[in-house]
Design an enzyme around this catalytic site. Structure first.
Site, mmCIF file in Angstrom:
data_model
loop_
_atom_site.group_PDB
_atom_site.id
_atom_site.type_symbol
_atom_site.label_atom_id
_atom_site.label_comp_id
_atom_site.label_asym_id
_atom_site.label_seq_id
_atom_site.Cartn_x
_atom_site.Cartn_y
_atom_site.Cartn_z
ATOM 1 N N VAL B 111 0.820 -1.215 0.000
ATOM 2 C CA VAL B 111 0.000 0.000 0.000
ATOM 3 C C VAL B 111 0.856 1.268 0.000
ATOM 4 O O VAL B 111 0.366 2.349 -0.281
ATOM 5 C CB VAL B 111 -0.964 0.022 1.199
ATOM 6 C CG1 VAL B 111 -1.928 -1.179 1.139
ATOM 7 C CG2 VAL B 111 -0.214 0.014 2.534
ATOM 8 N N LYS B 112 2.115 1.147 0.339
ATOM 9 C CA LYS B 112 3.059 2.273 0.339
ATOM 10 C C LYS B 112 2.441 3.549 0.924
ATOM 11 O O LYS B 112 2.535 4.627 0.353
ATOM 12 C CB LYS B 112 3.601 2.507 -1.074
ATOM 13 C CG LYS B 112 4.423 1.295 -1.565
ATOM 14 C CD LYS B 112 5.231 1.572 -2.805
ATOM 15 C CE LYS B 112 6.094 0.401 -3.201
ATOM 16 N NZ LYS B 112 5.373 -0.799 -3.674
ATOM 17 N N ARG B 113 1.838 3.422 2.093
ATOM 18 C CA ARG B 113 1.262 4.572 2.759
ATOM 19 C C ARG B 113 2.348 5.360 3.490
ATOM 20 O O ARG B 113 3.445 4.850 3.745
ATOM 21 C CB ARG B 113 0.198 4.128 3.760
ATOM 22 C CG ARG B 113 -0.992 3.371 3.135
ATOM 23 C CD ARG B 113 -1.698 4.213 2.095
ATOM 24 N NE ARG B 113 -2.995 3.662 1.707
ATOM 25 C CZ ARG B 113 -3.265 3.132 0.517
ATOM 26 N NH1 ARG B 113 -2.341 3.049 -0.421
ATOM 27 N NH2 ARG B 113 -4.488 2.694 0.233
#
Lengths: 319, 319
Positions: B111-113
């Protein structure tokens, strides 16, 4: 960026309201009022509290949007607050964006996405709509996204391309408002620049071929209100880059702090406040636990409107 | 990271299957087979193509999961592919994660948040479940997330705290696999380090107080297979940090390239392949347009299984 600038000019107000609800920011009677409705709609009882909170977020957002739509140009819903509730939260995120647009607001989706090229191209459908079918379905209903620069040009280009093809905008993180932001962004590079200055130069380049009628490109920069000196330096360094300035209000930034992020015409930036506006009801001294849900929402609305007007007037004063 | 390492040991296979469907990767007859079902369930006709594709993604994922669940320890669904379809895609994302877990797989949510602390705390509910109600509702059903380090420690701490409290893990981008990654990550700092090395040192520190029984902390690093030399150097630099290695296969990384990302015991890393496995049916030469949806899904499954076994065996050969 022309549509955003036109909206700012029309309201004479370079500020954006952050729609970042949390359980603590929504009056409890508003949440409680949806208990029955939700109980009948969820598949399992354990989903109910999240679904109830999600519906309450929508009613809360709607009250805020209705209260400010004639005085602010834009809203910035932070998707994290909605993802925290799972799919029910995402539904409400898209409903909020759609409702805000229907009230004439520019919707800046604070999603801070970023990935390798092929994946960024998938995320960019948030701007361009779903490719399947005849291409007319746009579930997100937004006008701009925030993105993260850590992966470099090929992670940004798909967003910029989507923005160009759909008359939308992208804001790239340059100098964020949080205390730890300096750990990476303020590092000194061997060539004498700081990391965030290097990113700033990349951002100015990414926007070079999408400069609109006001002199600003479709590729904006996120520059925190908590860094007034760096913000002013970036204003000079990035003459074609519009700024989204978070960190005003609850995070400590003041109107004087953000003055330097604007250009000499008083354009070039939009300042965000979230908690300071949507949480104004909590500081008003007017809230009573005995209020009905409707009365509580009316208080949310009236205090948000007052806070938005105060912010607008404070910004006008320094510009 | 103990649960992931145990799963790798059980399968003797340090690889993860990326569940990153796109319209081009799902056989068209599978998508077509859901036309009637979807027509009756959507609110407006314009939603139908996205909803149809979303359902097809789920059946596609299920076929792949069933085909590989006994030979791989983990799957990595890339949320961008699902967000591209709007809320219907998110529903299928969570359904996919739930199904994969039911089959005993560790689910690494790509998700590379990343955001400021208060916002990162909201995102971290992806790991810890919904706080509303009695706290038992976990709509995401995942075991780990990927996060972006650009905002520094206060943007990472909430994820690490959530990982600790819920026996889960976090993977921080350090050296990504894409061509433009060098623009920022490879910059020389004034102190002689490169930017990604500085981030690597931060990551090793973020994990320092969550080191598990295998010597690796809950805070992993994303290190692209396309950078074998830097990966090997990072392995030495980050002795307590487990690596997620994307970029194998379709992006060009080979088993020899990733050898150096493992420790001397052959542990310390898990290698991802997405298109090389879920798109193997397209390169098999066995696909026919005349196949039924079920036949096409069987081909997807059998070719994915073969490709996953090939990858496992190639990795075993170099370890």
């Amino acid at each position: 960026m022309d549509r955003l600038i036109a909206a700012i000019n029309a309201t004479q107000n370079p500020s954006v309201v952050g729609l970042d609800p949390t359980e603590a920011l929504v009056p409890p009677q508003v949440v409680a009022s949806f208990a029955d409705e939700v109980r009948d709609s969820v598949e399992t009882p354990e989903e109910a509290p999240a679904a109830q909170l999600a519906v309450a977020y929508f009613e809360f957002n709607r009250a805020v949007i209705d209260a400010v739509a004639d005085i602010v140009p834009a809203v910035k819903p932070q998707i994290a607050m909605y993802e925290a509730l799972g799919p029910a939260g995402i539904d409400v995120y898209t409903m909020t964006c759609e409702y805000a647009r229907q009230q004439g607001l520019y919707v800046l989706a604070d999603v801070k996405r970023g990935d390798i090229g092929s994946t960024a191209a998938a995320y960019a459908h948030m701007l361009s709509g779903v490719a399947a079918g005849d291409g007319s379905y746009d579930p997100w209903n937004i006008d701009a996204v925030t993105v993260n620069p850590y992966l470099g040009t090929d992670g940004i280009t798909p967003f910029v391309d989507a923005a160009k093809s759909s008359d939308k905008d992208v804001f790239v993180l340059v100098r964020t408002s949080n205390p730890s932001s300096s750990e990476l962004q303020m590092l000194d590079l061997a060539d004498g620049k700081k990391v965030y200055e290097h990113v700033a130069d990349l951002v100015e380049g990414w926007g070079a071929d999408s400069i609109g009628s006001h002199g600003y490109s479709r590729v904006g920069a996120v520059v925190g209100a908590t860094h007034p000196e760096e913000g002013a330096a970036l204003r000079a360094r990035m003459p074609h880059t519009f700024f989204l300035v978070p960190g005003y209000g609850a995070q400590g930034g003041t109107a004087a702090d953000v003055r330097g992020m604007f250009d000499r015409d008083g354009s070039g930036a939009i300042v965000n406040s979230s908690r300071g506006i949507i949480g104004a009801w909590k500081k008003s001294g007017e809230y009573r636990e005995s209020m009905s849900a409707d009365e509580a929402l009316e208080l949310v609305a009236s205090t948000a409107r007052e806070a938005a007007i105060d912010m607008r007037d404070n910004l006008r004063m320094v510009l």
